[in-house]
Design an enzyme around this catalytic site. Structure first.
Site, PDB file in Angstrom:
ATOM      1  N   SER A  97      71.977  41.358  23.195  1.00 58.28           N
ATOM      2  CA  SER A  97      72.584  40.262  24.084  1.00 58.28           C
ATOM      3  C   SER A  97      73.955  39.802  23.489  1.00 58.28           C
ATOM      4  CB  SER A  97      71.692  39.009  23.706  1.00 58.28           C
ATOM      5  OG  SER A  97      70.255  39.263  24.472  1.00 58.28           O
ATOM      6  N   ASP A 121      70.291  42.780  30.602  1.00 59.20           N
ATOM      7  CA  ASP A 121      70.108  42.638  29.335  1.00 59.20           C
ATOM      8  C   ASP A 121      68.461  42.634  29.330  1.00 59.20           C
ATOM      9  OD1 ASP A 121      70.287  42.144  26.348  1.00 59.20           O
ATOM     10  OD2 ASP A 121      70.067  39.925  26.849  1.00 59.20           O
ATOM     11  N   GLY A 176      23.770  44.520  38.209  1.00 58.58           N
ATOM     12  CA  GLY A 176      23.315  43.323  36.966  1.00 58.58           C
ATOM     13  C   GLY A 176      23.366  43.978  35.721  1.00 58.58           C
ATOM     14  N   SER A 207      16.173  47.871  38.871  1.00 61.20           N
ATOM     15  CA  SER A 207      15.462  48.911  39.126  1.00 61.20           C
ATOM     16  C   SER A 207      13.967  48.599  39.811  1.00 61.20           C
ATOM     17  CB  SER A 207      15.386  49.784  37.850  1.00 61.20           C
ATOM     18  OG  SER A 207      16.598  50.429  37.506  1.00 61.20           O
ATOM     19  N   SER A 214      27.051  49.226  37.223  1.00 63.64           N
ATOM     20  CA  SER A 214      28.245  48.991  37.931  1.00 63.64           C
ATOM     21  C   SER A 214      29.121  47.839  37.495  1.00 63.64           C
ATOM     22  CB  SER A 214      28.090  49.084  39.390  1.00 63.64           C
ATOM     23  OG  SER A 214      27.240  48.082  39.919  1.00 63.64           O
TER      24      SER A 214
END
Length: 609
Positions: free
Chosen positions: A14, A86, A443, A450, A517
């Site tokens: 700068s 910059d 879940g 299942s 998942s």
């Protein structure tokens, strides 16, 4: 000329630009007064003016004495006009540096003479190379703090040339300077008589950058189809490269449809020709199909058109790249879904050597193969920066997560075509007496997914429905036995299951899929693969305490003991569905109640009678 400053923190970027603006007499008197006042409050130079404050406009930048955002300034000399960026030096703001570099013609790499080359110096130089910048100024700054020692300067130059040897820069111009005092910025430094090269400003005025883009063929990305009435149909956009004139033949790169240019319309009047950088509307002689995102090109100089290609990737987000996950790919006005199919390697920014990798963390750079959902027309980035670059955008947050530079197309899938089938899903559904569907149970482990899925399949079978069950553990014994439980492997696990579920739906089956998942993106991908009308996301919501109390497989106990890593809900995240098709509260509903609600939904959607 567009240029940027880059390098590590506190190298004086700068300050250099501020000094350049001051020495070219482009700072107004009232601005100087304000700058002097701000220097006393925020500055780091004692009673002297702190030129860095001209660029660091954010309050946080002034408080910390660092650059965060990209600041653009404009100045000119009798020889040339300049746009200067910059850019930040901190590693966490590398994405901002890449933004500034993406349009630059020349990069000024600053090095603190006291510190020499730093990792961020090397990272920024690598990014300059990947983004197609071929002209570099090595600004060895703060020479006054090393007593203007020529040996220090020569050693840094030698180190940098060794580092940049394989980066393909057309020219590296080293300049010793003291930006704070203006030495070798716009005026020669009397304290460094051993240096007989140009000042920074002299070099910027003289360096030839035009040759890099000369001779590029026409590339016209269509940004908008302009149809104000039935008598006018034009294609608006900005020429990315090349030239075009009335009567020139053009081709739609992706489709191959051809025509000639009948008119070139601007805001003021028709023109006979246009060149790169000009915004125009093209009217074609023939009614051919052209849409937003299409690329008009000359028939004798067409770009590559492919759905698979290799690209250098700069990863810009806190969340790591996950191969297989779909992102929005945006290349100019063209947008489609795309995913990384293979990460070939990442680049060690210190040595420049390739390293094996399965993902990219924020600010890491790698070479990857990508697959896009639609054909993409492009040139290799090394040949055309305008048509060879793209960004990757997260589909849910809309945040830019990666920047890509295409290396070349992948030809291996060019001879693969879809085969038409004599029997389709509709006929299979008639034979089976019901519509196909995918019931996607998600879940935490132990939530009861299942169990409920198995009960639903049993009821459907009793009703005479044709079913199949895909379960996480069973699939990992066969199809997905090569996958682990890292985030990347979990994404690939669900991608494969989504493809299998799509085939099951095409076969006319009602398929139950029971998988943790954990990521919303992959559940959405599965929905898109199957088709939203045949996909039901069923969220079995169970408190983690209930899952741990059940712990039917003893997994939570092993996770607590450190025997299992990356266990969802324990040391790996689970992204809850925002709007599932069916929400089952596992601590409030019995299995039979859940089954009845699912069957009722299937009847309401006319999947079963």
């Amino acid at each position: 000329m567009r240029l940027l400053t880059c390098g590590s923190v506190d190298d004086g970027k700068s300050t250099l630009i501020g000094r350049l603006l001051h020495d070219t007499q482009l700072i107004m008197e009232d601005t100087l007064v304000s700058l002097a006042r701000d220097s006393r409050k925020h500055g780091t130079t004692g009673e002297e003016i702190d030129f860095a404050l001209l660029l660091d406009g954010l309050e946080a930048e002034r408080e910390q004495g660092i650059t965060i955002d990209v600041a653009y300034r404009f100045f000119e000399t009798p020889a040339r006009k300049f746009i200067v960026a910059d850019t930040p030096g901190h590693e966490q703001y590398t994405r901002n540096m890449a933004t500034g570099a993406s349009t630059a013609d020349l990069g000024i790499v600053l090095v603190d003479a006291r510190k020499g080359l730093l990792p961020q110096t090397r990272r920024h130089s690598l990014i300059l190379s990947l983004l197609g910048i071929r002209h570099v100024v090595l600004a060895v700054n703060k020479m006054d703090l090393v007593d203007h020692d020529e040996a220090v300067f020569r050693q840094i130059v030698a180190d940098y040339q060794a580092t940049a040897a394989g980066l393909g820069f057309a020219g590296i111009t080293p300049i010793p300077m003291a930006a704070r005092a203006g030495a070798n910025v716009a005026a020669p430094a009397s304290a460094m008589p051993w240096y007989d090269g140009p000042t920074l400003l002299q070099h910027l005025e003289q360096v030839d950058i035009g040759a890099d883009s000369d001779g590029q063929p026409l590339r016209f990305p269509v940004q908008w189809v302009n149809r104000p009435n039935a008598d006018f149909r034009g294609f608006a956009g900005t020429l990315a490269s090349g030239r075009i004139a009335v009567g020139d033949p053009v081709v739609v790169a992706r489709s191959g449809a051809s025509s000639t240019v009948a008119r070139i319309v601007t805001a003021d009047a028709d023109v006979a020709e246009a060149e790169a950088g000009e915004a125009v509307t093209l009217v074609l002689a023939d009614e051919i199909d052209v849409s937003r995102g299409d690329l008009l090109v000359p028939p004798q100089a067409r770009p590559d058109v492919a759905q698979q290609f290799a690209a250098n990737l700069l990863w810009l987000h806190e969340d790591a790249l996950i191969p297989g996950r779909p992102y929005h790919l945006r290349a100019g006005p063209f947008t489609c879904l795309a995913s990384v199919t293979q990460l070939k390697h990442r680049i060690d920014v210190t040595s420049g050597e390739p390293r094996p990798a399965r993902t990219l963390a924020m600010n890491e750079i790698g070479l990857a193969n990508l697959d896009s959902a639609a054909p993409l027309a492009f040139d290799p980035y090394a040949e055309n920066r305008q048509t060879g670059g793209f960004i990757l955008v997260d589909r849910f947050t809309n945040q830019t997560v990666g920047a890509g530079m295409i290396v070349h197309p992948l030809r291996r899938a060019a001879n693969i075509h879809l085969q038409a089938m004599a029997v389709g899903q509709a006929q299979r559904s008639v034979l089976k007496g019901h519509q196909p569907a995918v019931l996607w149970f998600t879940g935490l482990s132990g939530s009861g997914k299942s169990t409920i899925a198995s009960a639903v399949e049993a009821r459907l079978a009793a009703l005479g429905c044709h079913t199949y069950a895909l379960d996480g553990d069973n699939i990992r014994h066969g199809l997905n036995r090569d996958l682990g439980f890292t985030d990347a492997d979990r994404v690939e696990n669900i991608r494969r299951i989504g493809e299998v579920a799509r085939l099951m739906a095409d076969a006319g089956l009602i398929t139950t899929c029971s998988f943790i998942s954990p990521f919303q993106a992959e559940r959405q991908l599965a929905r898109e693969l199957v088709g939203g009308d045949r996909f039901l996301e069923i969220f079995v919501d169970a408190p983690i305490e209930l899952c741990m109390a059940r712990d039917p497989k003893g997994l939570y106990a092993k996770a607590k003991a450190g025997e299992i890593r990356n266990f969802t809900g324990f040391d790996s995240p689970y992204e809850r569905p925002h709007a599932p098709d069916i929400l089952i509260k596992a601590d409030e509903e019995s299995v039979d109640q859940a089954v009845e609600r699912i069957l009722a939904t299937l009847r309401a959607r006319e999947i079963i009678a």
